[in-house]
Design a protein around this motif. Structure first.
Motif, mmCIF file in Angstrom:
data_model
loop_
_atom_site.group_PDB
_atom_site.id
_atom_site.type_symbol
_atom_site.label_atom_id
_atom_site.label_comp_id
_atom_site.label_asym_id
_atom_site.label_seq_id
_atom_site.Cartn_x
_atom_site.Cartn_y
_atom_site.Cartn_z
ATOM 1 N N UNK A 176 0.842 -1.192 0.000
ATOM 2 C CA UNK A 176 0.000 0.000 0.000
ATOM 3 C C UNK A 176 0.878 1.243 0.000
ATOM 4 N N UNK A 177 0.238 2.414 -0.086
ATOM 5 C CA UNK A 177 0.994 3.675 -0.079
ATOM 6 C C UNK A 177 1.710 3.892 1.247
ATOM 7 N N UNK A 178 1.326 3.107 2.277
ATOM 8 C CA UNK A 178 1.992 3.211 3.577
ATOM 9 C C UNK A 178 2.925 2.026 3.831
ATOM 10 N N UNK A 179 3.184 1.250 2.782
ATOM 11 C CA UNK A 179 4.134 0.164 2.907
ATOM 12 C C UNK A 179 3.578 -1.110 3.506
ATOM 13 N N UNK A 180 2.260 -1.210 3.668
ATOM 14 C CA UNK A 180 1.666 -2.419 4.230
ATOM 15 C C UNK A 180 1.605 -3.503 3.152
ATOM 16 N N UNK A 181 2.105 -4.685 3.470
ATOM 17 C CA UNK A 181 2.197 -5.785 2.511
ATOM 18 C C UNK A 181 1.022 -6.745 2.641
ATOM 19 N N UNK A 182 0.427 -7.104 1.493
ATOM 20 C CA UNK A 182 -0.603 -8.138 1.454
ATOM 21 C C UNK A 182 -0.301 -9.073 0.292
ATOM 22 N N UNK A 183 -0.750 -10.317 0.412
ATOM 23 C CA UNK A 183 -0.590 -11.283 -0.671
ATOM 24 C C UNK A 183 -1.885 -11.328 -1.475
ATOM 25 N N UNK A 184 -1.778 -11.210 -2.794
ATOM 26 C CA UNK A 184 -2.965 -11.135 -3.635
ATOM 27 C C UNK A 184 -2.933 -12.193 -4.742
ATOM 28 N N UNK A 185 -4.128 -12.628 -5.123
ATOM 29 C CA UNK A 185 -4.327 -13.497 -6.283
ATOM 30 C C UNK A 185 -5.322 -12.784 -7.188
ATOM 31 N N UNK A 186 -4.953 -12.604 -8.461
ATOM 32 C CA UNK A 186 -5.729 -11.744 -9.352
ATOM 33 C C UNK A 186 -6.019 -12.427 -10.676
ATOM 34 N N UNK A 187 -7.254 -12.253 -11.149
ATOM 35 C CA UNK A 187 -7.600 -12.597 -12.525
ATOM 36 C C UNK A 187 -7.447 -11.309 -13.333
ATOM 37 N N UNK A 188 -6.293 -11.084 -13.961
ATOM 38 C CA UNK A 188 -6.020 -9.791 -14.601
ATOM 39 C C UNK A 188 -6.815 -9.609 -15.889
ATOM 40 N N UNK A 189 -7.432 -8.450 -16.031
ATOM 41 C CA UNK A 189 -8.296 -8.193 -17.181
ATOM 42 C C UNK A 189 -7.810 -7.051 -18.070
ATOM 43 N N UNK A 219 -2.925 -2.364 -12.796
ATOM 44 C CA UNK A 219 -3.449 -3.657 -13.243
ATOM 45 C C UNK A 219 -4.854 -3.799 -12.678
ATOM 46 N N UNK A 220 -5.805 -4.028 -13.565
ATOM 47 C CA UNK A 220 -7.201 -4.158 -13.148
ATOM 48 C C UNK A 220 -7.651 -5.605 -13.322
ATOM 49 N N UNK A 221 -8.406 -6.099 -12.347
ATOM 50 C CA UNK A 221 -8.917 -7.453 -12.458
ATOM 51 C C UNK A 221 -9.744 -7.843 -11.251
ATOM 52 N N UNK A 222 -10.057 -9.132 -11.174
ATOM 53 C CA UNK A 222 -10.871 -9.655 -10.072
ATOM 54 C C UNK A 222 -9.941 -10.273 -9.046
ATOM 55 N N UNK A 223 -9.907 -9.658 -7.858
ATOM 56 C CA UNK A 223 -9.060 -10.148 -6.767
ATOM 57 C C UNK A 223 -9.784 -11.281 -6.047
ATOM 58 N N UNK A 224 -9.222 -12.482 -6.096
ATOM 59 C CA UNK A 224 -9.879 -13.622 -5.457
ATOM 60 C C UNK A 224 -9.746 -13.566 -3.938
#
Length: 300
Positions: free
Chosen positions: A150-163, A174-179
């Motif tokens: 994030x803009x504050x450096x917070x880390x998250x793990x994401x899985x994305x269907x990129x569109x 990158x735009x898509x559906x985040x599972x």
């Protein structure tokens, strides 16, 4: 299919000028009789193709023939070539051979007039690789995984269907559906790390109105008014439209612009440091003040 063979015959004749029926028959793995039938079909379609039999003969097109005389207007040709040049700049596979063929058929100059570098100034080759991976995943409909900051450096793990890859507000997303969130999301590409393409496929398509579908951009729109010091003039003119800028007598600027209110916009305001001051809305001014106070406590 015959239509594909007919088009390729035209391509070959533009390239070689003359070809024998035997050469074409061997190329397409059909009989010479079939090639002569194709010549008749092209002639019936008003393509100026002719065959000379005997020694030194062959199948050819009239020397002054280009496809524009029978199918497309000059503007349509220019638009097609411009689109293909753009695709070539984006490194889309197999575009260059098509571009060269159509340029020859249109009797047009195939010089490269556009180049696209997705990376920002000072970025490393990793940024370009991310774009290539995302492009491949979007085209092939493969799910991707990555770490997102994030803009504050917070880390998250994401899985994305990129569109889709989107350029908006002077940045790539990158735009898509985040599972993970079970919803549509937009991710700033520079904050994506450890990107990997998975073997897993998806069938989802781009919604009709992606901005309505994304929670990232459907936040309340606010009219942000800021005073920015004159030393930030380079950012002011780079990042805001002329109609959003009012220059003060002392050289400073008043900026009035509409933005979605979210954590990104708070981070953007803070990026001006002590060279920027929020004037409106009052509640945003209070939020920025609170964030600065919290940051100051960490250095006390």
């Amino acid at each position: 299919m015959q239509i594909n063979r007919l088009l390729e015959i035209i391509y070959i004749l533009f390239d070689k000028k003359v070809a024998t029926a035997k050469e074409l028959a061997e190329h397409f793995e059909v009989s010479q009789r079939t090639i002569y039938r194709d010549v008749d079909a092209l002639s019936a379609a008003s393509i100026p193709i002719y065959a000379n039999k005997g020694k030194g003969g062959g199948i050819s097109l009239l020397d002054n023939f280009v496809i524009k005389k029978s199918i497309l207007s000059k503007k349509e040709q220019t638009d097609i070539l411009a689109s293909l040049q753009g695709m070539k700049a984006l490194n889309v596979l197999d575009v260059e051979p098509v571009l060269k063929k159509l340029a020859a058929m249109f009797d047009a100059n195939c010089s490269s007039w556009i180049d696209v570098d997705f990376s920002h100034w000072g970025s490393c080759s990793d940024d370009k690789e991310k774009f290539n991976l995302l492009k491949v995943a979007i085209i092939n409909k493969n799910r991707v995984e990555f770490d997102y900051y994030s803009s504050f450096g917070e880390k998250t793990e994401r899985s994305l269907e990129p569109l889709k890859l989107i350029f908006k507000g002077q940045a790539w997303y990158a735009y898509g559906f985040c599972t993970v969130k079970s919803d549509y999301r937009i991710f700033k590409v520079t904050r994506i790390k450890n990107l990997a393409i998975l073997d897993e496929k998806f069938t989802r398509n781009v919604p009709e109105d992606i901005w309505k579908e994304s929670n990232e951009v459907t936040n309340k729109i606010i009219t942000l008014v800021m005073r920015i010091e004159k030393s930030m003039a380079y950012r002011v003119y780079d990042e805001f439209g002329q109609d959003a800028i009012t220059k003060n007598a002392d050289g400073s600027f008043i900026i009035r612009t509409n933005l979605p209110e979210n954590e990104w916009v708070y981070g953007y305001i803070l990026s001006f440091g002590d060279y920027g001051e929020v004037l409106e809305p009052v509640h945003v001014k209070k939020i920025i003040k609170k964030k600065l106070e919290n940051s100051l406590k960490k250095y006390s």
